[in-house]
Design an enzyme around this catalytic site. Structure first.
Site, PDB file in Angstrom:
ATOM      1  CE  LYS A 176      -7.595  -2.016   7.274  1.00 14.72           C
ATOM      2  NZ  LYS A 176      -7.879  -0.357   7.164  1.00 14.72           N
TER       3      LYS A 176
ATOM      4  CE  LYS B 132      -4.055   3.805   2.470  1.00 13.56           C
ATOM      5  NZ  LYS B 132      -5.113   3.430   3.044  1.00 13.56           N
TER       6      LYS B 132
ATOM      7  CB  SER C 265      -0.793  -0.145   1.227  1.00 15.75           C
ATOM      8  OG  SER C 265      -1.512   1.026   1.342  1.00 15.75           O
TER       9      SER C 265
ATOM     10  CG  ASP D 274      -7.998   2.538   0.915  1.00 12.35           C
ATOM     11  OD1 ASP D 274      -9.297   2.993   1.085  1.00 12.35           O
ATOM     12  OD2 ASP D 274      -7.432   2.234   1.920  1.00 12.35           O
TER      13      ASP D 274
ATOM     14  CG  ASP E 199     -10.955  -0.499   5.508  1.00 12.72           C
ATOM     15  OD1 ASP E 199     -11.244  -1.006   6.705  1.00 12.72           O
ATOM     16  OD2 ASP E 199      -9.750  -0.040   5.123  1.00 12.72           O
TER      17      ASP E 199
ATOM     18  CE  LYS F  96      -5.000   0.264   0.608  1.00 17.78           C
ATOM     19  NZ  LYS F  96      -5.698  -0.629   1.479  1.00 17.78           N
TER      20      LYS F  96
END
Ligand SMILES: [Mg+2]
Length: 369
Positions: free
Chosen positions: A262, A163, A135, A188, A238, A161
């Site tokens: 998570k 952001k 990420s 994300d 998420d 990933k």
């Protein structure tokens, strides 16, 4: 199993580089490490709450309070047969999932050690390697982003990933896609958009992303349904999935096609397993999200990601990605095909380094015999 004592440590670790998301920059990581003792055995868990209530309302301070005043006294008072019981037993405490998950993880670890089995075996894992990706935080420029993606690919990561936030989205993702036409890419947003941004988010469809994660509000399931209906790109939820019931609702509504699990967000490993199973029944793939964990939380996540429906790359990078020196040995290192080996020793399968843990401890409290 009767827990003899519980120790809660407040730690702070310097990150190798600042990590920026749509809600801010982190340059060090605070967390709580929970150690439960049963005779000679010690089990470890990590509370992934941050210093500030940005990703979640929980902080290291609120989690410390919930542990000290509710979870630890309950653990010392009542034995358990199996750590899977704790999720239901602690339902009387509303919310505070990260605090619960840290305590529960420590109990899973000590229980698995007592059985002489690995965490992966305890959870029902089937894979020897967990598929992982990296990420990347928000970078100062598109050029810097391209350099970071190139370095990640060079390092062996098979999924990147990115952001995103308003003003740092379509152009940046498009540039990365152009430079890396076949790389598994995802974005994300950490809840940075509203439904009014649907036309903009629709532009991401051109880039063949594996998913766009949590584009809308952190507590929303309903608007995500309206957005998913307009997007070809799968939405992954998420922040807004806190329980198996939320996962079932989001799937039935059509609010997402992928779920990021998570353990800290959903209240622990048992809740994570149940969400995994619900998703599997509905053909919804899952992956394990990351909270800049130390090696202790990372070890639990790798074990979780060995379950069969973790078919997408998880945000579980190697230790060196975040920390100059991890709390555990051996450190997690990237293997072939963008994987981390699932430890097969008893419990979390890695040794916690006492001196290293002491060096990063700001405060600690031990209760019990
Ligand atoms: Mg996320």
């Amino acid at each position: 199993m009767q827990i003899d004592s519980v120790e809660v440590r407040h730690i702070r670790m310097q990150l190798t580089a600042p990590f920026e998301t749509s809600f801010g920059v982190e340059s060090d990581r605070e967390a709580l490490i929970v150690a439960v003792r049963v005779g000679e055995l010690v089990g470890y868990g990590e509370v992934v709450a941050s210093a500030a209530p940005l990703y979640s309302y929980e902080t290291v301070q609120t989690a410390g309070h919930i542990l000290r005043d509710f979870l630890v006294p309950d653990l010392l008072r009542r034995p358990f047969e199996h750590p899977a019981e704790l999720d239901g037993r602690w339902a009387f405490i509303r919310g505070h999932n990260m605090a619960k998950a840290g305590a529960e993880a420590a109990c899973w670890d000590v229980w698995a050690r007592a059985q002489g089995i690995s965490m992966a075996q305890a959870l029902g894992g089937v894979k020897a390697e967990a598929l992982v990706g990296i990420s990347l935080g928000i970078q100062p420029s598109i050029e810097a982003t391209l350099e970071r993606v190139a370095a990640a690919v060079e390092r062996g990561y098979g999924r990147v990933k990115l952001k995103i936030k308003p003003g740092w989205d379509v152009e940046m993702v498009g540039a990365v896609r152009e430079a890396f036409p076949t790389l598994a890419l995802m974005a994300d947003a950490n809840s940075a958009y509203t439904l009014d941004d649907a036309p903009l988010l629709k532009k991401l469809d051109a880039f063949g992303l594996t998913m766009v994660e949590q584009p809308l509000a952190y507590d929303d399931i309903f608007d995500h349904r309206k957005l998913q209906a307009q997007l070809a790109t799968p939405i992954c939820l998420d922040e807004s999935i806190h329980s198996p019931a939320h996962a079932a609702a989001a799937i039935e509504l059509g609010s997402c096609r992928i779920i990021n699990i998570k353990p800290g967000r959903v209240g622990g490993l048992e809740a994570s397993r149940r969400i995994h199973d619900i998703c599997a029944e509905h053909g919804v793939p899952v992956w394990c999200g990351g909270m800049l964990e130390t090696g202790i939380g990372r070890a639990h996540n790798v074990a979780l990601a060995s379950l069969p429906n973790f078919t997408l790359h998880s945000d579980i990078s190697e230790s060196a990605r975040y920390y100059h020196q991890d709390l555990v040995e051996p450190e997690f290192v990237l293997g072939g095909n963008s994987t981390l080996a699932v430890p097969n020793g008893p419990g979390i399968g890695v040794a916690v380094l006492a001196e290293r843990l002491d060096a990063v401890t700001l405060a600690s409290q031990r209760v019990g015999r």
